[in-house]
Design an enzyme around this catalytic site. Structure first.
Site, mmCIF file in Angstrom:
data_model
loop_
_atom_site.group_PDB
_atom_site.id
_atom_site.type_symbol
_atom_site.label_atom_id
_atom_site.label_comp_id
_atom_site.label_asym_id
_atom_site.label_seq_id
_atom_site.Cartn_x
_atom_site.Cartn_y
_atom_site.Cartn_z
ATOM 1 N N PRO A 43 -2.879 14.433 -7.751
ATOM 2 C CA PRO A 43 -2.443 15.237 -6.613
ATOM 3 C C PRO A 43 -0.952 15.126 -6.306
ATOM 4 C CG PRO A 43 -3.774 13.374 -5.894
ATOM 5 C CD PRO A 43 -3.916 13.457 -7.382
ATOM 6 N N ARG A 73 6.882 -0.575 -2.768
ATOM 7 C CA ARG A 73 6.786 0.446 -1.719
ATOM 8 C C ARG A 73 5.870 -0.031 -0.584
ATOM 9 N NH1 ARG A 73 5.998 6.255 -4.156
ATOM 10 N NH2 ARG A 73 6.417 6.717 -1.960
ATOM 11 N N ALA A 106 -1.869 9.412 -5.418
ATOM 12 C CA ALA A 106 -2.449 8.572 -4.368
ATOM 13 C C ALA A 106 -3.888 8.141 -4.674
ATOM 14 C CB ALA A 106 -2.402 9.313 -3.035
HETATM 15 C C1 DQA Z 1 2.946 7.888 -7.670
HETATM 16 C C2 DQA Z 1 2.875 6.787 -6.610
HETATM 17 C C3 DQA Z 1 1.741 7.053 -5.638
HETATM 18 O O1 DQA Z 1 1.701 6.036 -4.642
HETATM 19 C C4 DQA Z 1 1.936 8.387 -4.948
HETATM 20 O O2 DQA Z 1 0.840 8.653 -4.111
HETATM 21 C C5 DQA Z 1 2.166 9.485 -5.904
HETATM 22 C C6 DQA Z 1 3.061 9.252 -7.031
HETATM 23 C C7 DQA Z 1 4.145 7.690 -8.617
HETATM 24 O O3 DQA Z 1 4.147 8.320 -9.676
HETATM 25 O O4 DQA Z 1 5.066 6.947 -8.294
HETATM 26 O O5 DQA Z 1 1.669 10.590 -5.745
HETATM 27 O O6 DQA Z 1 1.765 7.853 -8.443
#
Ligand code: DQA
Length: 148
Positions: free
Chosen positions: A9, A108, A77
């Site tokens: 997503p 993060r 996510a």
């Molecule tokens: C992500 C990191 C995830 O926490 C976030 O929800 C994303 C992108 C990344 O590629 O850094 O959609 O997967």
């Protein structure tokens, strides 16, 4: 040998989505880079992006049944929450999957620091931006190309 790259997503919004975190290049740009690396390594790649958990699960099953050699996954996510996607990868064992995150999820927000789906993967590459996908492809291509 064919590798599937699955984007979860919001990755369709790359380039416009939080550019201070994910950069200004688009999903098309990313797929171009992956294709070039695949060509260099002598493997084929197919891409699939969905914002829907079930669609990703259905595609994992279908690709496995169609003889895919492995997966590169960034479930966005869902990585942090989805037991169903974890189980989907387990359901196609022993096909290997490498999880990639563009950003460094360990640095993060606390809710991103753990990946549920990475537990079903051979490894996780996080925080290398687009280069992480090239590294994942190299990992998957190695054992595959040695058996050709
Ligand atoms: C992500 C990191 C995830 O926490 C976030 O929800 C994303 C992108 C990344 O590629 O850094 O959609 O997967």
């Amino acid at each position: 040998m064919k590798i599937a790259v699955l984007h979860g997503p919001n990755l369709n919004r790359l380039g416009r989505r939080e550019p201070h975190i994910y950069g200004t290049a688009t999903l098309k740009d990313l797929e171009r880079l992956i294709r070039a690396e695949a060509k260099r390594l002598g493997v084929r790649v197919v891409f699939f992006q969905s914002n829907h958990e079930g669609a990703l699960i259905d595609r994992i099953h279908a690709l496995a049944d169609a003889g895919i050699g492995g997966f590169i996954v960034n479930f966005g996510a869902y990585s942090h929450t989805s037991i169903a996607l974890h189980d989907a990868l387990k359901s196609v064992a022993p096909l290997p999957a490498v999880e990639v995150h563009l950003s460094d999820i360990k640095k993060r927000e606390p809710f991103r620091r753990r990946s549920m789906t990475a537990r079903a993967c051979v490894t996780m590459i996080s925080g290398q931006g687009f280069a992480g996908y090239a590294a994942a492809l190299q990992l998957l291509a190695k054992p595959l190309s040695s058996t050709r």
